[in-house]
Every structure is written in C-alpha cells, then in structure tokens.
Write a protein that holds these residues in place. Sequence first.
Motif, PDB file in Angstrom:
ATOM      1  N   GLY A 137       0.789  -1.222   0.000  1.00  0.00           N
ATOM      2  CA  GLY A 137       0.000   0.000   0.000  1.00  0.00           C
ATOM      3  C   GLY A 137       0.817   1.265   0.000  1.00  0.00           C
ATOM      4  O   GLY A 137       0.269   2.355  -0.171  1.00  0.00           O
ATOM      5  N   VAL A 138       2.149   1.156   0.173  1.00  0.00           N
ATOM      6  CA  VAL A 138       3.017   2.332   0.174  1.00  0.00           C
ATOM      7  C   VAL A 138       3.766   2.421  -1.158  1.00  0.00           C
ATOM      8  O   VAL A 138       4.503   1.501  -1.525  1.00  0.00           O
ATOM      9  CB  VAL A 138       4.020   2.291   1.344  1.00  0.00           C
ATOM     10  N   ALA A 139       3.555   3.518  -1.857  1.00  0.00           N
ATOM     11  CA  ALA A 139       4.270   3.746  -3.115  1.00  0.00           C
ATOM     12  C   ALA A 139       5.575   4.501  -2.877  1.00  0.00           C
ATOM     13  O   ALA A 139       6.610   4.162  -3.447  1.00  0.00           O
ATOM     14  CB  ALA A 139       3.390   4.536  -4.083  1.00  0.00           C
ATOM     15  N   GLU A 140       5.530   5.535  -2.046  1.00  0.00           N
ATOM     16  CA  GLU A 140       6.714   6.344  -1.749  1.00  0.00           C
ATOM     17  C   GLU A 140       6.668   6.747  -0.286  1.00  0.00           C
ATOM     18  O   GLU A 140       5.593   6.857   0.305  1.00  0.00           O
ATOM     19  CB  GLU A 140       6.772   7.597  -2.628  1.00  0.00           C
ATOM     20  N   VAL A 141       7.857   7.024   0.273  1.00  0.00           N
ATOM     21  CA  VAL A 141       7.914   7.448   1.666  1.00  0.00           C
ATOM     22  C   VAL A 141       9.113   8.356   1.876  1.00  0.00           C
ATOM     23  O   VAL A 141      10.173   8.165   1.267  1.00  0.00           O
ATOM     24  CB  VAL A 141       7.992   6.241   2.632  1.00  0.00           C
ATOM     25  N   ALA A 142       8.936   9.344   2.720  1.00  0.00           N
ATOM     26  CA  ALA A 142      10.038  10.199   3.172  1.00  0.00           C
ATOM     27  C   ALA A 142       9.899  10.370   4.677  1.00  0.00           C
ATOM     28  O   ALA A 142       8.797  10.606   5.184  1.00  0.00           O
ATOM     29  CB  ALA A 142      10.001  11.555   2.478  1.00  0.00           C
ATOM     30  N   VAL A 143      11.023  10.246   5.376  1.00  0.00           N
ATOM     31  CA  VAL A 143      11.042  10.402   6.825  1.00  0.00           C
ATOM     32  C   VAL A 143      11.947  11.580   7.159  1.00  0.00           C
ATOM     33  O   VAL A 143      13.109  11.626   6.733  1.00  0.00           O
ATOM     34  CB  VAL A 143      11.539   9.124   7.524  1.00  0.00           C
ATOM     35  N   VAL A 144      11.418  12.534   7.916  1.00  0.00           N
ATOM     36  CA  VAL A 144      12.171  13.742   8.257  1.00  0.00           C
ATOM     37  C   VAL A 144      11.999  14.041   9.745  1.00  0.00           C
ATOM     38  O   VAL A 144      11.115  13.504  10.411  1.00  0.00           O
ATOM     39  CB  VAL A 144      11.704  14.957   7.418  1.00  0.00           C
ATOM     40  N   GLY A 145      12.862  14.915  10.238  1.00  0.00           N
ATOM     41  CA  GLY A 145      12.764  15.378  11.611  1.00  0.00           C
ATOM     42  C   GLY A 145      12.169  16.770  11.661  1.00  0.00           C
ATOM     43  O   GLY A 145      12.542  17.639  10.872  1.00  0.00           O
ATOM     44  N   VAL A 146      11.245  16.966  12.583  1.00  0.00           N
ATOM     45  CA  VAL A 146      10.587  18.262  12.745  1.00  0.00           C
ATOM     46  C   VAL A 146      10.818  18.734  14.177  1.00  0.00           C
ATOM     47  O   VAL A 146      10.683  17.947  15.121  1.00  0.00           O
ATOM     48  CB  VAL A 146       9.072  18.137  12.463  1.00  0.00           C
ATOM     49  N   PRO A 147      11.217  19.999  14.373  1.00  0.00           N
ATOM     50  CA  PRO A 147      11.457  20.492  15.739  1.00  0.00           C
ATOM     51  C   PRO A 147      10.284  20.225  16.661  1.00  0.00           C
ATOM     52  O   PRO A 147       9.118  20.435  16.294  1.00  0.00           O
ATOM     53  CB  PRO A 147      11.675  22.000  15.519  1.00  0.00           C
ATOM     54  N   ASP A 148      10.610  19.756  17.880  1.00  0.00           N
ATOM     55  CA  ASP A 148       9.575  19.413  18.844  1.00  0.00           C
ATOM     56  C   ASP A 148      10.042  19.844  20.235  1.00  0.00           C
ATOM     57  O   ASP A 148      11.173  19.535  20.629  1.00  0.00           O
ATOM     58  CB  ASP A 148       9.323  17.899  18.819  1.00  0.00           C
ATOM     59  N   PRO A 149       9.207  20.553  20.997  1.00  0.00           N
ATOM     60  CA  PRO A 149       9.644  21.070  22.309  1.00  0.00           C
ATOM     61  C   PRO A 149       9.952  19.969  23.313  1.00  0.00           C
ATOM     62  O   PRO A 149      10.755  20.176  24.224  1.00  0.00           O
ATOM     63  CB  PRO A 149       8.457  21.928  22.764  1.00  0.00           C
ATOM     64  N   GLU A 150       9.348  18.817  23.172  1.00  0.00           N
ATOM     65  CA  GLU A 150       9.572  17.726  24.123  1.00  0.00           C
ATOM     66  C   GLU A 150      10.679  16.779  23.675  1.00  0.00           C
ATOM     67  O   GLU A 150      11.526  16.372  24.478  1.00  0.00           O
ATOM     68  CB  GLU A 150       8.282  16.929  24.315  1.00  0.00           C
ATOM     69  N   TRP A 151      10.694  16.437  22.390  1.00  0.00           N
ATOM     70  CA  TRP A 151      11.605  15.405  21.890  1.00  0.00           C
ATOM     71  C   TRP A 151      12.828  15.971  21.181  1.00  0.00           C
ATOM     72  O   TRP A 151      13.716  15.215  20.801  1.00  0.00           O
ATOM     73  CB  TRP A 151      10.850  14.478  20.935  1.00  0.00           C
ATOM     74  N   GLY A 152      12.902  17.271  21.011  1.00  0.00           N
ATOM     75  CA  GLY A 152      13.989  17.854  20.239  1.00  0.00           C
ATOM     76  C   GLY A 152      13.662  17.796  18.763  1.00  0.00           C
ATOM     77  O   GLY A 152      13.496  18.822  18.107  1.00  0.00           O
ATOM     78  N   GLN A 153      13.565  16.593  18.234  1.00  0.00           N
ATOM     79  CA  GLN A 153      13.073  16.372  16.884  1.00  0.00           C
ATOM     80  C   GLN A 153      12.036  15.251  16.939  1.00  0.00           C
ATOM     81  O   GLN A 153      12.261  14.209  17.565  1.00  0.00           O
ATOM     82  CB  GLN A 153      14.198  15.961  15.925  1.00  0.00           C
ATOM     83  N   ALA A 154      10.922  15.479  16.289  1.00  0.00           N
ATOM     84  CA  ALA A 154       9.909  14.442  16.173  1.00  0.00           C
ATOM     85  C   ALA A 154      10.074  13.754  14.826  1.00  0.00           C
ATOM     86  O   ALA A 154      10.272  14.415  13.792  1.00  0.00           O
ATOM     87  CB  ALA A 154       8.512  15.043  16.277  1.00  0.00           C
ATOM     88  N   VAL A 155      10.023  12.431  14.829  1.00  0.00           N
ATOM     89  CA  VAL A 155      10.131  11.663  13.593  1.00  0.00           C
ATOM     90  C   VAL A 155       8.781  11.692  12.886  1.00  0.00           C
ATOM     91  O   VAL A 155       7.753  11.301  13.461  1.00  0.00           O
ATOM     92  CB  VAL A 155      10.540  10.208  13.881  1.00  0.00           C
TER      93      VAL A 155
END
Length: 382
Positions: A299-317
């Motif tokens: 069911g997955v054709a394409e995927v990208a995983v990035v980090g987004v700034p998060d106040p609790e985790w530093g970066q959220a996946v």
Amino acid sequence: MPSFSAPGSAHRADGLSDGELTAALDGDRPLVLGDAEVAAPGTGARGLARALGAAALVPTSGSTSGVPRVVALTTANLRASANATHERLGGAGAWLLTVPDTHVAGLMVRVRAHLAGTPVVHADGPFRPEGLVAGVRRLAAVAPGGRRYVSLVPTQLRRVLADPAATEALATFDTVLVGGAATPPPLLDAAHAAGVRAVTTYGMTETAGGCVYDGEPLRDVDVRLGADQRVLIDAPQVALGYVAGGVLEPFDGTFATADRGLLADGRLCVLGRLDDVLVSGGVNVDPAQVEAVVAGLDGVAEVAVVGVPDPEWGQAVVAVVVPTTPTPGDRRDLAEAVRAVVRSSLPPGWVPRRVLVRDSLPLRGPGKIDRRGLAAELADPA
C-alpha cells in the motif's frame, strides 16, 4: 561522429543542440547549463569555464545544502563517464531522453549518444507513461536495430510500472538505468519481475553522473570510506570542483560525498546521508532505515522520513507516505500500518510520531525528494 535526434525533437527551448555539444566537447565553447550563470554573474561564466579548462558548468540539485552549487566538468570527465558506461552496458546504443539535459543525468545521456554517434529521442513534455510508450515507438523507427537504453528516476519508474502498456514498452530496452535518488528494493523487485532490465546507479553531478552501477564501481572508479563511513570517490569522472563568485574550489581528484556507506567485497551499499540522522528524545534515528522498512509495506508507493522540531523530543520523527491507490478511506489504516511495521522492526524511539498520507512528495532537480523543503513545510505548516 555526432549523435542525431528524432525529427521534431533535435533541439528544445530548454535543451541542448548537437552543435552545442560538439563545441563543448571540442573545447571551443563551454556549456553553461541551467542556473550555472551564477558561477560568474553577468557574462563571465562561459569565459570562466574556458579559463578553467571546463567543458560544462552544471548546477547540482541542491540536495546537500538546500542551494544548488555549480560544478565544473571537463571534457575528460564527460568522456570517461560515457566510455565507462558503454563498457559496463555492453556497448553504445540509442537513447530515450526522459530527464532534462540541463541536469547531469540528461546531459550524460546526450554525451553518451553524441560520442557514439547514436540516436537520441526526446520524450514529449512532462513525463507520463503514455509519453514513454510514444517515445519507444519513435526510437524504434529511427533505430530499428542495435541496443537501446533509457535513464529514469525512481518516481518515473514507479509511474511506468503502474501502467501495463508503459511497462511492456520499458521491458524492450536492453538496460534501464535508475538513479538520481535511492531506489526502494520493492520497486526494483517489481521492475525485475515485470521483465525490466533495471540497473541502479549511484553518482552525482560532481562525478559526471553515475559511477557505481548495482553497487559495483565502473572501470577506474575507486570507492573508499572515510570518517563516519563517508563515501569517498577517486575517478577520472571527478569534476574540477565547485565554482562560485568566479573562484574554483577544487576537488583535487577526490570527491567527498555527503553519503554514508558500507563496502563488502568491493560493492558499495549506500546507507543514507550523513546529515540525515535525527536525534529524537536522545535517540539517534536513521531515516533511511525507517524508509526502507516502510517502503516494503503493501500500500506504500513512496515514503520520506524527516525530523521536525519538537519542544519535548527535540526532533519528532515524521513519515510522509504516498499510497499506491488514492483511496481516502484507507489513509488512516495505512498510517497505523506504518507505525506498526516500524514498531515491529526497529527500536521504539524510531516509530514516527506522525504519519501523513499525501498524493505526492516534493521533488528537487530531476527526481530527488526535497527533504529539506518537506521538513521546513512540516515545521511551519502556515
């Protein structure tokens, strides 16, 4: 003998003429492609290229710094790349051009054919599976015998495999080079199962295009690993260097890529980019490994995983996926399946905090996922 293009497609407004290629390869008039004029503002870029001994100034896709850089390639670089490719593929052949020849992948298609004196047919307009079918018909008309090749990016290959007629047409090529971005193993498996003779390529503008095919370096290409598993390349294809503000930043024969890799029995496995590793809650997360797990999910054709700034985790996946079928009702189930497959395969801290399902991923250049742009968009959705 120079190559020739199919009638009606020999020179496009955004492409190169055979005369321009001849002049560049003969050292008479260097090419200044795309936005490469920024290497020497005004009218100085071509004169600078000539002074440096460059045959072409070619912009990168900007995937490393977020801003395209200008690479100075020599005639020797271009010829070494073309000759090594012909040797690996079993000889020269006619080409279908599906990517802009103002980027290195398209430029090298033109150079290979030009040096070999073989035809090139341009696919019409923005890439579509039906356009590939039409291009194959034209290529068969101008080159009824001999070998035939095409170079695609993974996104193009995925679109072709979703179209039975285009898949059948693609299977007629002697080799289909797939590069410009990492090719997910399930996509490559699907191509091979459909009878497509796909070969993955690894390289960049700085190496005059692909210099490692299916993990094996081409002739005279030396691949080694530096600190932090950085991939280092020594080869006659390695460019003079970067050009900016009229000044050359030389490579001196070795290009230090921005990628991490492993070498086993002389074969290269690219692990991902050095600057892609995320730190979420004090845990190092490798997006390439998360993407590899998610890409194998039905069911997955394409995927990208990035980090987004998060106040609790530093970066959220955050994982952004494109479904194989655009059925809105299945999107929530697909997001849950993504989390579940990562949870069952990788450490707990690697499970995406958010999974977004979209119709497409943003691209940069001839087919690389624009991870920086995507991360910036997710960090500031307004």
